[in-house]
Enzyme design. Structure first.
Site, short mmCIF file in Angstrom:
data_model
loop_
_atom_site.label_atom_id
_atom_site.label_comp_id
_atom_site.label_asym_id
_atom_site.label_seq_id
_atom_site.Cartn_x
_atom_site.Cartn_y
_atom_site.Cartn_z
N ARG A 13 55.81 -10.98 -37.05
CA ARG A 13 56.49 -11.49 -38.26
C ARG A 13 56.04 -10.77 -39.52
NH1 ARG A 13 59.17 -16.15 -38.06
NH2 ARG A 13 58.59 -16.63 -40.20
N GLU B 77 76.75 -21.00 -58.84
CA GLU B 77 77.65 -20.63 -57.75
C GLU B 77 76.78 -20.21 -56.57
OE1 GLU B 77 80.89 -20.87 -57.62
OE2 GLU B 77 81.05 -21.59 -59.68
N GLY C 213 61.25 -13.02 -40.60
CA GLY C 213 60.75 -13.27 -39.25
C GLY C 213 61.77 -12.83 -38.20
N HIS D 296 57.79 -9.31 -43.10
CA HIS D 296 57.41 -9.59 -44.49
C HIS D 296 57.14 -8.29 -45.24
CE1 HIS D 296 57.45 -13.74 -43.51
NE2 HIS D 296 56.31 -13.76 -42.84
N TRP E 225 64.18 -10.67 -38.57
CA TRP E 225 64.31 -9.20 -38.62
C TRP E 225 63.25 -8.56 -37.72
CZ3 TRP E 225 61.28 -5.04 -39.76
CH2 TRP E 225 61.93 -3.82 -40.03
N ARG F 185 52.98 -23.32 -42.75
CA ARG F 185 53.05 -22.31 -41.67
C ARG F 185 51.67 -22.09 -41.07
NH1 ARG F 185 57.70 -17.79 -42.96
NH2 ARG F 185 59.30 -19.33 -43.43
N SER G 189 57.44 -21.05 -50.72
CA SER G 189 57.72 -22.42 -51.14
C SER G 189 56.51 -23.32 -50.94
CB SER G 189 58.91 -22.99 -50.36
OG SER G 189 58.52 -23.29 -49.04
N ASP H 252 65.20 -14.93 -47.25
CA ASP H 252 64.99 -15.49 -45.92
C ASP H 252 65.41 -14.50 -44.83
OD1 ASP H 252 64.20 -17.37 -44.15
OD2 ASP H 252 65.91 -18.70 -44.42
N LEU I 15 64.59 -6.63 -68.06
CA LEU I 15 64.91 -7.60 -67.01
C LEU I 15 63.82 -8.67 -66.99
CD1 LEU I 15 66.43 -8.49 -64.33
CD2 LEU I 15 64.85 -6.97 -63.13
C1 IPE Z 1 61.26 -15.51 -45.52
O1 IPE Z 1 61.39 -15.09 -44.21
C2 IPE Z 1 59.94 -15.10 -46.12
C3 IPE Z 1 59.03 -16.17 -46.54
C4 IPE Z 1 59.20 -17.45 -46.41
C5 IPE Z 1 57.81 -15.71 -47.17
P1 IPE Z 1 61.02 -16.08 -43.05
O2 IPE Z 1 59.57 -15.88 -42.71
O3 IPE Z 1 61.42 -17.47 -43.40
O4 IPE Z 1 61.93 -15.49 -41.88
P2 IPE Z 1 62.66 -16.29 -40.71
O5 IPE Z 1 63.39 -17.45 -41.33
O6 IPE Z 1 61.60 -16.73 -39.75
O7 IPE Z 1 63.60 -15.29 -40.12
MG MG Z 2 63.03 -18.67 -42.96
#
Ligand code: IPE
Ligand code: MG
Length: 225
Positions: free
Chosen positions: A15, A189, A5, A19, A7, A53, A47, A2, A113
């Site tokens: 955005r 954890e 976006g 990614h 970043w 989105r 997800s 997460d 792995l």
């Molecule tokens: C996670 O980053 C990537 C995916 C869900 C593919 P986000 O897109 O949720 O980034 P934020 O939460 O807007 O910063």
């Molecule tokens: Mg997010």
């Protein structure tokens, strides 16, 4: 994974740029996990809720997924990595589904792995699907309702042949599970870090594992140390 976006936003970028940078972290973390001797790594890529989105962002993410699979599978295979994908494949485009199926087949024998990518994945949907599957088996007379226990149930989840996670790392300062491996994380954890996914690297994974090592895991029993 997460924070892509945020970043991008912090840099005045779209955005998608976040990614794209996030894919570099995927490479770094897979490599780091291999070096650190992690046997199972599961990445939450997309997800079931992410389908909500804006269409443009979903298209961008699917485009990046195609790009990632196309460019990375041979390298994963060379490094002895077994790839599995969990989630609802019916919602993914046919070309992506077939790339995934081919990659799973190609890497089936790899042991260095076990990499699992959760795509179009939701924990509740997975549990409901397992319940439906069991109901069908009961109706068909193959399973007795009274005989259903945790093991019977877990065997109908996407993760049937993957052990439960010991450690769950959530990036970007959010402190939620967000429908990730709900059944499987019963005793995981949880480590929360403020680091945004595109900034997450080997050092962050090492820190999370260090934190995990400091935890006292009792699984509901008393301390035996
Ligand atoms: C996670 O980053 C990537 C995916 C869900 C593919 P986000 O897109 O949720 O980034 P934020 O939460 O807007 O910063
Ligand atoms: Mg997010």
């Amino acid at each position: 994974m997460d924070g892509n976006g945020r970043w991008a936003k912090a840099r005045g970028l779209p955005r998608t740029a976040g990614h794209r940078k996030g894919i570099e972290s995927v490479r770094t973390v897979i490599e780091a996990a291999r070096e650190l001797g992690v046997e199972y790594l599961t990445l939450y890529g997309f997800s079931s809720e992410n389908w909500r989105r804006p269409e443009g962002e979903v298209l961008d993410l699917m485009h990046l997924l195609r790009f990632y699979l196309r460019s990375e599978i041979a390298e994963l295979h060379r490094n002895g990595i077994r790839l599995r994908v969990i989630g609802d494949r019916n919602r993914l485009a046919p070309d992506i589904v077939s790339m995934i199926a081919n990659a799973e087949e190609l890497t089936r024998g790899n042991k260095v792995l076990n990499l699992t990518i959760a795509l179009s994945y939701g924990g509740r949907a997975e549990i409901a699907r397992a319940a439906a599957q069991l109901a069908r088996e009961v109706l068909a007379g193959a399973v007795s309702a009274d005989g259903i226990d945790e093991e019977t149930f877990a065997a109908r989840l996407y993760t049937a042949d993957i052990p439960d996670p010991d450690l769950l790392v959530r990036t970007s300062g959010e402190k939620r599970i967000s429908n990730f491996l709900l059944w499987q994380c019963a005793y995981a954890e949880l480590v929360f870090t403020d680091t945004l996914w595109p900034d997450f690297g080997k050092r962050d994974l090492e820190d999370a594992i260090q934190e995990f090592r400091r935890r006292d895991r009792r699984f509901g029993a008393v301390n035996s140390r």
